[in-house]
Design a protein around this motif. Structure first.
Motif, PDB file in Angstrom:
ATOM      1  N   ALA A 261      -1.951   5.948  -7.961  1.00  0.00           N
ATOM      2  CA  ALA A 261      -0.733   5.849  -6.779  1.00  0.00           C
ATOM      3  C   ALA A 261      -0.246   4.717  -6.964  1.00  0.00           C
ATOM      4  CB  ALA A 261      -1.589   6.004  -5.375  1.00  0.00           C
ATOM      5  N   GLU A 262       1.191   4.632  -7.213  1.00  0.00           N
ATOM      6  CA  GLU A 262       1.646   3.453  -7.793  1.00  0.00           C
ATOM      7  C   GLU A 262       2.731   3.017  -6.612  1.00  0.00           C
ATOM      8  OE1 GLU A 262       4.446   3.996 -11.069  1.00  0.00           O
ATOM      9  OE2 GLU A 262       5.660   2.346 -10.290  1.00  0.00           O
ATOM     10  N   SER A 263       2.534   1.670  -6.177  1.00  0.00           N
ATOM     11  CA  SER A 263       3.496   1.190  -5.226  1.00  0.00           C
ATOM     12  C   SER A 263       4.230  -0.228  -5.535  1.00  0.00           C
ATOM     13  CB  SER A 263       2.698   0.891  -3.908  1.00  0.00           C
ATOM     14  OG  SER A 263       1.646   0.344  -3.985  1.00  0.00           O
ATOM     15  N   PRO A 264       5.421  -0.360  -5.227  1.00  0.00           N
ATOM     16  CA  PRO A 264       6.147  -1.537  -5.621  1.00  0.00           C
ATOM     17  C   PRO A 264       5.768  -2.827  -5.036  1.00  0.00           C
ATOM     18  CG  PRO A 264       7.577  -0.463  -4.473  1.00  0.00           C
ATOM     19  CD  PRO A 264       6.156   0.274  -4.283  1.00  0.00           C
ATOM     20  N   ILE A 265       4.401  -3.377  -5.647  1.00  0.00           N
ATOM     21  CA  ILE A 265       4.100  -4.684  -5.019  1.00  0.00           C
ATOM     22  C   ILE A 265       4.153  -4.648  -3.352  1.00  0.00           C
ATOM     23  CG2 ILE A 265       3.820  -7.205  -5.392  1.00  0.00           C
ATOM     24  CD1 ILE A 265       5.181  -7.042  -7.893  1.00  0.00           C
ATOM     25  N   ASP A 266       3.537  -3.669  -2.677  1.00  0.00           N
ATOM     26  CA  ASP A 266       4.031  -3.413  -1.384  1.00  0.00           C
ATOM     27  C   ASP A 266       2.835  -2.902  -0.850  1.00  0.00           C
ATOM     28  OD1 ASP A 266       4.695  -2.269   1.110  1.00  0.00           O
ATOM     29  OD2 ASP A 266       6.872  -2.555   0.631  1.00  0.00           O
ATOM     30  N   ILE A 267       1.818  -3.689   0.005  1.00  0.00           N
ATOM     31  CA  ILE A 267       0.682  -3.148   0.520  1.00  0.00           C
ATOM     32  C   ILE A 267       0.897  -1.883   1.436  1.00  0.00           C
ATOM     33  CG2 ILE A 267       0.395  -4.588   2.501  1.00  0.00           C
ATOM     34  CD1 ILE A 267      -2.635  -4.801   1.711  1.00  0.00           C
ATOM     35  N   ASN A 268       2.055  -2.097   2.286  1.00  0.00           N
ATOM     36  CA  ASN A 268       2.255  -0.810   3.287  1.00  0.00           C
ATOM     37  C   ASN A 268       2.753   0.538   2.472  1.00  0.00           C
ATOM     38  OD1 ASN A 268       4.264  -3.711   4.456  1.00  0.00           O
ATOM     39  ND2 ASN A 268       2.203  -3.038   5.532  1.00  0.00           N
ATOM     40  N   ILE A 269       3.420   0.145   1.459  1.00  0.00           N
ATOM     41  CA  ILE A 269       3.526   1.546   0.770  1.00  0.00           C
ATOM     42  C   ILE A 269       2.377   1.941   0.212  1.00  0.00           C
ATOM     43  CG2 ILE A 269       5.068   2.534  -1.160  1.00  0.00           C
ATOM     44  CD1 ILE A 269       7.458   0.886  -0.110  1.00  0.00           C
ATOM     45  N   ALA A 270       1.582   1.139  -0.341  1.00  0.00           N
ATOM     46  CA  ALA A 270       0.248   1.650  -1.194  1.00  0.00           C
ATOM     47  C   ALA A 270      -0.468   2.495  -0.129  1.00  0.00           C
ATOM     48  CB  ALA A 270      -0.481   0.365  -1.576  1.00  0.00           C
ATOM     49  N   LYS A 271      -0.654   1.706   1.049  1.00  0.00           N
ATOM     50  CA  LYS A 271      -1.304   2.461   2.239  1.00  0.00           C
ATOM     51  C   LYS A 271      -0.862   3.689   2.375  1.00  0.00           C
ATOM     52  CE  LYS A 271      -3.485   1.611   6.765  1.00  0.00           C
ATOM     53  NZ  LYS A 271      -3.852   0.563   7.762  1.00  0.00           N
ATOM     54  N   GLN A 272       0.447   3.669   2.565  1.00  0.00           N
ATOM     55  CA  GLN A 272       1.194   5.016   3.355  1.00  0.00           C
ATOM     56  C   GLN A 272       1.272   6.103   2.020  1.00  0.00           C
ATOM     57  OE1 GLN A 272       2.424   5.720   5.847  1.00  0.00           O
ATOM     58  NE2 GLN A 272       3.585   7.522   5.563  1.00  0.00           N
ATOM     59  N   LEU A 273       1.301   5.914   1.015  1.00  0.00           N
ATOM     60  CA  LEU A 273       1.252   6.692  -0.232  1.00  0.00           C
ATOM     61  C   LEU A 273      -0.326   7.224  -0.394  1.00  0.00           C
ATOM     62  CD1 LEU A 273       2.265   8.074  -2.662  1.00  0.00           C
ATOM     63  CD2 LEU A 273       1.730   6.193  -3.829  1.00  0.00           C
ATOM     64  N   ASN A 274      -1.613   6.504  -0.163  1.00  0.00           N
ATOM     65  CA  ASN A 274      -2.660   6.899  -0.294  1.00  0.00           C
ATOM     66  C   ASN A 274      -2.902   8.070   1.144  1.00  0.00           C
ATOM     67  OD1 ASN A 274      -3.106   5.376  -2.484  1.00  0.00           O
ATOM     68  ND2 ASN A 274      -4.609   3.973  -1.286  1.00  0.00           N
ATOM     69  N   ILE A 275      -2.285   7.852   2.108  1.00  0.00           N
ATOM     70  CA  ILE A 275      -2.503   8.843   3.328  1.00  0.00           C
ATOM     71  C   ILE A 275      -1.752  10.074   3.023  1.00  0.00           C
ATOM     72  CG2 ILE A 275      -1.911   9.176   5.672  1.00  0.00           C
ATOM     73  CD1 ILE A 275      -2.239   6.124   6.123  1.00  0.00           C
ATOM     74  N   LEU A 276      -0.541   9.983   2.353  1.00  0.00           N
ATOM     75  CA  LEU A 276       0.085  11.078   2.100  1.00  0.00           C
ATOM     76  C   LEU A 276      -0.458  12.087   0.878  1.00  0.00           C
ATOM     77  CD1 LEU A 276       3.830   9.391   1.660  1.00  0.00           C
ATOM     78  CD2 LEU A 276       3.091  11.138   3.608  1.00  0.00           C
ATOM     79  N   ILE A 277      -1.159  11.299   0.060  1.00  0.00           N
ATOM     80  CA  ILE A 277      -1.674  12.052  -0.904  1.00  0.00           C
ATOM     81  C   ILE A 277      -3.138  12.654  -0.423  1.00  0.00           C
ATOM     82  CG2 ILE A 277      -3.241  11.639  -3.149  1.00  0.00           C
ATOM     83  CD1 ILE A 277      -1.278   9.529  -4.122  1.00  0.00           C
ATOM     84  N   SER A 278      -3.740  11.880   0.515  1.00  0.00           N
ATOM     85  CA  SER A 278      -5.069  12.572   1.078  1.00  0.00           C
ATOM     86  C   SER A 278      -4.722  13.579   1.986  1.00  0.00           C
ATOM     87  CB  SER A 278      -5.981  11.305   1.596  1.00  0.00           C
ATOM     88  OG  SER A 278      -5.355  10.768   2.749  1.00  0.00           O
ATOM     89  N   ASP A 279      -3.417  13.716   2.622  1.00  0.00           N
ATOM     90  CA  ASP A 279      -3.129  14.626   3.526  1.00  0.00           C
ATOM     91  C   ASP A 279      -2.842  15.863   2.550  1.00  0.00           C
ATOM     92  OD1 ASP A 279      -3.180  13.202   5.781  1.00  0.00           O
ATOM     93  OD2 ASP A 279      -0.833  12.748   5.863  1.00  0.00           O
ATOM     94  N   MET A 280      -2.489  15.820   1.309  1.00  0.00           N
ATOM     95  CA  MET A 280      -2.505  17.028   0.505  1.00  0.00           C
ATOM     96  C   MET A 280      -3.853  17.578   0.150  1.00  0.00           C
ATOM     97  SD  MET A 280       0.842  16.748  -1.698  1.00  0.00           S
ATOM     98  CE  MET A 280       0.796  18.393  -2.501  1.00  0.00           C
TER      99      MET A 280
END
Lengths: 312, 262
Positions: free
Chosen positions: A186-205
């Protein structure tokens, strides 16, 4: 009076991700690699455990690399012109635990290979190279959405690490990885908020957080390394404090960043130093996988890691 | 923030009835619903209706212990009832509560130590409810002093400034908020802080709005724990957001969901 060291006790821990599956597990790898599992900040051995050392993955392309520095070309010699020989050299001569296969040849500007060709290539690669595998796309979102599902299916059961999912393009890859039993980057652009959000989106699937490896996006020494360092440190502090959505291991694409900078381009030996120092700094901020290019830099990092873990 | 669910209390009609009829299901589903909504611990009180709390409280403790491992907050003003609850509990426990009266502290502190229980100490004594911040701090200091003397770990002590309803003692609320912050200045190591949130809106209209507004202010004052209704979703959302703003958790667009995924 003797000064007493204050030791932190953390309630959380980093999840353990296994890459590769042996025959008994439904794959065909010669070994498996485990990353993560820390219960304290990096290298704080008195505060918790760090059961798995940081691992080096050698970066291999599915085509002969087009823009590599001469120093890198020389290091591998003629082997670099054939991905299979190149990978075999990494395994036999440089004792690679992991190979990171970049499907650059599928990029519209680098040969535009079809998803079918890519899948065939991955099957052949898995037949010949027996260490656990990381597969990454070419970075062209639209093409990756066609190529990576095909590669994922071709590697079904081999428990690869496949990437990368990004915030506005993750669904296709998550579905494939979920179906074929792999883990995801899960790649985020040096942004911890997006890293966290993306992990949630992925785990929601339905893909569990324990199958996610975070690519925080790094910069090389002198080119934003400290931003990546602080993002990784902050994520670790949150994870160890109990935030499960950030408790994933990190993968850092060190080689591609280090060899991009002018200092590395100016002088090959300086390039090796640049790659080495970028990698060793990231180990201290919690990197679990370092994707590297130069075998000498990889050797330096291995020597450094041995020193850090001596006596553990 | 330690969230203590308040709904297993004999003052609610459904719980009083279930207690009378020994209906486990009602109690257990109330426990599980609160946990699902985010309760980290559950308050257990048989309420004023119970004729025999010495038997009723241990029964509630056992019944809830069958369905969850969460800490149980044994709620009674009578030390014997607390003692029976502690005996019955498999779960970790929090004694709710002692006052600042020496004779009560001398019974409950040893009991808490014996059962490795946490303890809530309310800033109140037999002379009545304190009327200002200084009186609250004085009573808290007495509790801390007794706890310290008896070797009770102060980080396991939760001090309650005693929240008054806004329609009864409006002039005291600012004092109460300041007390939450100042409790931590009395000693080092310091105790933690807790409030019974619903008191703030007792007898008022717009209870949920008053509760969540006050909770936000209390959290900003450094509150560590609250006894509240975790099924009030707006209240829980407000709490999660307040903690986010205070940098207790890392922001992401789905931060409410992220908190609930913990």
């Amino acid at each position: 009076m003797e000064t007493q060291l204050v030791l932190e006790k953390w309630p959380g821990s980093i999840s353990v991700v296994t890459i590769g599956a042996k025959t008994a597990e439904g794959g065909s790898r010669s070994q498996t690699v485990q990353i993560g599992g820390q219960t304290a900040l990096p290298l704080m051995f008195k505060e918790g455990v760090m059961p798995n050392r940081p691992k080096i993955a050698f970066e291999i392309w599915d085509i002969a690399p087009v823009d590599f520095e001469q120093e890198l070309m020389t290091a591998y010699g003629r082997a670099i012109n054939d991905p299979f020989t190149w990978a075999q050299v990494c395994v036999d001569e440089f004792k690679a635990d992991l190979i990171c296969l970049k499907m650059q040849g599928t990029h519209p500007d680098f040969g535009d290979r079809s998803p079918q060709e890519a899948a065939k290539f991955v099957s052949k690669f898995l037949n010949q190279i027996k260490v656990p595998l990381i597969i990454t796309g070419s970075g062209d979102n639209a093409k990756d959405n066609l190529v990576l599902p095909a590669c994922s299916e071709a590697a079904k059961g081999e428990r690869c690490l496949i990437g990368s999912a990004v915030q506005d393009n993750y669904k296709t890859l998550v579905a494939s990885v979920l179906a074929d039993g792999h883990s995801i980057i899960a790649e985020s652009p040096i942004d911890i908020n997006i890293a966290k959000q993306l992990n949630i989106l992925i785990s929601d699937m339905g893909l569990s957080l324990e199958r996610i490896v975070i690519d925080p996006t790094i910069g090389a020494l002198g080119y934003g390394l400290e931003y990546a360092y602080s993002i990784m440190e902050r994520a670790r502090l949150a994870a160890l404090s109990g935030d499960k959505t950030l408790a994933c291991p990190f993968i850092c694409f060190v080689g591609q960043e280090a060899w991009r900078v002018k200092e590395a381009k100016a002088d090959g030996r300086q390039g090796i130093a640049w790659e080495t120092l970028t990698a060793t700094s990231l180990i201290q901020s919690g990197a679990d996988i370092l994707v590297m290019r130069h075998p000498k830099a990889a050797e330096n990092v291995l020597w450094y890691t041995d020193g850090l873990f001596r006596g553990q | 923030m330690l969230i203590i669910g308040e709904l297993i209390n004999g003052m609610y009609a459904n719980i009083a009835l279930a207690l009378k009829e020994r209906d486990k299901k009602v109690i257990q589903s109330c426990a599980l619903e609160q946990v699902a909504c985010g309760a980290d611990a559950l308050d257990i009180s048989c309420g004023p209706a119970s004729k025999n709390p010495l038997i009723d409280l241990p029964w509630l403790v056992e019944v809830v212990g069958e369905v969850t491992d969460k800490p149980l907050c044994l709620d009674s003003s009578k030390p014997q009832v607390i003692a029976e609850g502690l005996k019955a509990a498999k779960n970790p426990t929090i004694i709710n509560s002692t006052t600042a009266d020496i004779e009560k502290l001398q019974i409950l502190l040893p009991l808490a130590k014996q059962y490795k229980s946490k303890l809530i100490g309310i800033a109140i004594d037999s002379k009545g409810i304190p009327q200002n911040k200084d009186q609250r701090l004085e009573l808290a200091a007495r509790i801390l002093e007794q706890a310290g003397q008896s070797g009770f770990a102060l980080e396991d002590l939760y001090l309650d400034p005693i929240v008054m309803p806004v329609n009864v003692a409006q002039n005291q609320i600012r004092d109460i908020l300041e007390t939450i912050a100042e409790f931590k200045m009395i000693s080092s190591p310091h105790g933690k802080t807790v409030i019974g949130l619903s008191n703030i809106s007792q007898g008022a209209k717009n209870r949920s709005l008053i509760n969540r507004t006050f909770l936000t202010m209390a959290v900003a004052s450094g509150l560590d724990s609250a006894i509240l209704d975790p099924k009030d979703k707006e209240l829980m959302d407000t709490l999660i957001t307040a903690e986010l703003i205070l940098n207790k958790n890392i922001y992401c667009d789905s931060y409410l969901e992220a908190y609930r995924k913990r």
